[in-house]
Scaffold this motif. Structure first.
Motif, mmCIF file in Angstrom:
data_model
loop_
_atom_site.group_PDB
_atom_site.id
_atom_site.type_symbol
_atom_site.label_atom_id
_atom_site.label_comp_id
_atom_site.label_asym_id
_atom_site.label_seq_id
_atom_site.Cartn_x
_atom_site.Cartn_y
_atom_site.Cartn_z
ATOM 1 N N UNK A 242 124.569 0.355 -120.058
ATOM 2 C CA UNK A 242 123.525 1.200 -119.477
ATOM 3 C C UNK A 242 123.028 0.564 -118.187
ATOM 4 N N UNK A 243 121.749 0.333 -118.119
ATOM 5 C CA UNK A 243 121.145 -0.308 -116.952
ATOM 6 C C UNK A 243 121.800 -1.669 -116.695
ATOM 7 N N UNK A 244 122.160 -1.934 -115.449
ATOM 8 C CA UNK A 244 122.845 -3.183 -115.108
ATOM 9 C C UNK A 244 122.430 -3.580 -113.695
ATOM 10 N N UNK B 254 122.263 -7.088 -111.052
ATOM 11 C CA UNK B 254 122.429 -8.515 -110.788
ATOM 12 C C UNK B 254 121.107 -9.076 -110.245
ATOM 13 N N UNK B 255 120.726 -10.250 -110.718
ATOM 14 C CA UNK B 255 119.508 -10.922 -110.257
ATOM 15 C C UNK B 255 119.925 -12.209 -109.544
ATOM 16 N N UNK B 256 120.251 -12.113 -108.245
ATOM 17 C CA UNK B 256 120.856 -13.243 -107.536
ATOM 18 C C UNK B 256 120.044 -14.530 -107.617
ATOM 19 N N UNK B 257 118.720 -14.423 -107.511
ATOM 20 C CA UNK B 257 117.909 -15.653 -107.472
ATOM 21 C C UNK B 257 117.720 -16.247 -108.861
ATOM 22 N N UNK B 258 118.091 -15.495 -109.899
ATOM 23 C CA UNK B 258 117.938 -16.007 -111.266
ATOM 24 C C UNK B 258 119.284 -16.366 -111.883
ATOM 25 N N UNK B 259 120.350 -16.225 -111.108
ATOM 26 C CA UNK B 259 121.697 -16.586 -111.569
ATOM 27 C C UNK B 259 122.031 -15.885 -112.889
ATOM 28 N N UNK B 260 121.685 -14.618 -112.914
ATOM 29 C CA UNK B 260 121.952 -13.853 -114.130
ATOM 30 C C UNK B 260 121.982 -12.374 -113.835
ATOM 31 N N UNK B 261 122.193 -11.579 -114.857
ATOM 32 C CA UNK B 261 122.263 -10.128 -114.728
ATOM 33 C C UNK B 261 121.417 -9.511 -115.828
ATOM 34 N N UNK B 262 120.667 -8.491 -115.429
ATOM 35 C CA UNK B 262 119.871 -7.725 -116.379
ATOM 36 C C UNK B 262 120.754 -6.571 -116.826
ATOM 37 N N UNK B 263 121.025 -6.441 -118.083
ATOM 38 C CA UNK B 263 121.833 -5.308 -118.517
ATOM 39 C C UNK B 263 121.554 -4.962 -119.965
ATOM 40 N N UNK B 264 121.951 -3.755 -120.332
ATOM 41 C CA UNK B 264 121.883 -3.336 -121.725
ATOM 42 C C UNK B 264 123.242 -2.765 -122.075
ATOM 43 N N UNK B 265 123.741 -3.116 -123.242
ATOM 44 C CA UNK B 265 125.064 -2.632 -123.642
ATOM 45 C C UNK B 265 125.094 -2.396 -125.139
ATOM 46 N N UNK B 266 126.022 -1.567 -125.564
ATOM 47 C CA UNK B 266 126.219 -1.308 -126.989
ATOM 48 C C UNK B 266 127.708 -1.313 -127.283
ATOM 49 N N UNK B 267 128.058 -1.799 -128.449
ATOM 50 C CA UNK B 267 129.450 -1.794 -128.896
ATOM 51 C C UNK B 267 129.517 -1.089 -130.246
ATOM 52 N N UNK C 22 139.316 -5.484 -108.755
ATOM 53 C CA UNK C 22 138.993 -6.710 -109.502
ATOM 54 C C UNK C 22 138.137 -7.651 -108.653
ATOM 55 N N UNK C 23 138.354 -7.632 -107.352
ATOM 56 C CA UNK C 23 137.579 -8.493 -106.454
ATOM 57 C C UNK C 23 136.145 -7.990 -106.302
ATOM 58 N N UNK C 24 135.991 -6.658 -106.212
ATOM 59 C CA UNK C 24 134.702 -6.091 -105.825
ATOM 60 C C UNK C 24 133.776 -5.730 -106.975
ATOM 61 N N UNK C 25 134.313 -5.421 -108.130
ATOM 62 C CA UNK C 25 133.453 -4.880 -109.199
ATOM 63 C C UNK C 25 132.444 -5.914 -109.686
ATOM 64 N N UNK C 26 131.310 -5.403 -110.115
ATOM 65 C CA UNK C 26 130.211 -6.271 -110.516
ATOM 66 C C UNK C 26 130.403 -6.838 -111.924
ATOM 67 N N UNK C 27 130.990 -6.046 -112.781
ATOM 68 C CA UNK C 27 131.278 -6.542 -114.128
ATOM 69 C C UNK C 27 132.536 -5.871 -114.645
#
Lengths: 158, 158
Positions: free
Chosen positions: A77-79, A81-94, B20-25
């Motif tokens: 879902x929502x995704x 990238x948080x460059x200054x936090x060296x992480x990514x905000x995201x929600x996913x389901x499997x 593959x180079x450009x995608x975020x995830x």
């Protein structure tokens, strides 16, 4: 089944179902006869706690499902990238489940549910399209055995 | 390996590499010890014809890779539902490969490549972050054996 390592990142089943309901596409993971995993993006619909997608009469994913019906299906879902936090905000389901071909009224209902999800403003034209392509379309059901969801970074506790 | 059924939808290797180079995830598909496919989204970097991602010291995907290192990795680029055409315009690439843990200079170079991809404006802070989390981070390499790409609807012939 394996449980999630980071309990603080786990989301409730209802939120995972919301993601499965709302997302535009998901990635279906299957295994080929030789044991190679294979993930590809698909449009789909979530209805009555099942997932449905349609496809052509033959192809790689169908071969895989025929030799091994166990699959998983991942949506994001929502995704962000948080460059200054060296992480990514995201929600996913499997969703984990077993794939099989749908037939008869179940197949028709699934095609209408797909139509309603993706082309709600074109229902009549869509019904004609479904009829026209009836002989060259398969509908696959994923009977869900388990759903898990994850959010990252973990939501702060209220 | 299975070849693609619809040749008109296949994209050139360079275009798949661009995705593959450009995608975020991307979604990593693995198989657990019990034979269950498992697909989850990951940040990653494509460099020197390899894929790299980082993760914690333990977890479901690591368990899977340890019991079966064969994986596939799927990315989706441009994606747009076309309601009146009962289809979706999208471009995707799938890399097949073998996962293994990266160590030493290769591991460090991969972490810097991830930093450069996701946090190019925070390189110095990122290097400190890498050092701080060095003991609780693994880096996994996917040695790519094959890439395929797909575009739908098929691009009209020039």
């Amino acid at each position: 089944m394996t449980t999630m390592r980071r309990k603080d990142k786990e989301i409730a089943a209802e939120e995972a179902v919301r993601l499965l309901t709302e997302c535009e596409y998901g990635v279906l993971s299957t295994i080929d006869a030789d044991g190679q995993p294979y993930g590809i993006p698909l449009n789909y619909v979530y209805t009555d706690h099942q997932l449905y997608f349609h496809c052509a009469l033959s192809g790689h994913k169908l071969d895989n499902i025929q030799s091994n019906p166990r699959v998983s299906f991942c949506v994001v879902g929502h995704c962000k990238v948080l460059p200054s936090r060296f992480g990514t905000e995201y929600e996913s389901a499997v969703a984990f489940g077993v794939a099989s071909e749908a037939h008869g009224p179940e197949r028709h209902a699934a095609l209408l549910a797909l139509l309603s999800k993706y082309s709600a403003d074109y229902m009549e034209e869509g019904k004609a399209y479904i009829q026209k392509h009836d002989a060259d379309t398969r509908v696959i059901k994923i009977s869900i055995t388990r759903i898990s969801g994850k959010i990252s970074p973990a939501k702060p506790k209220p």
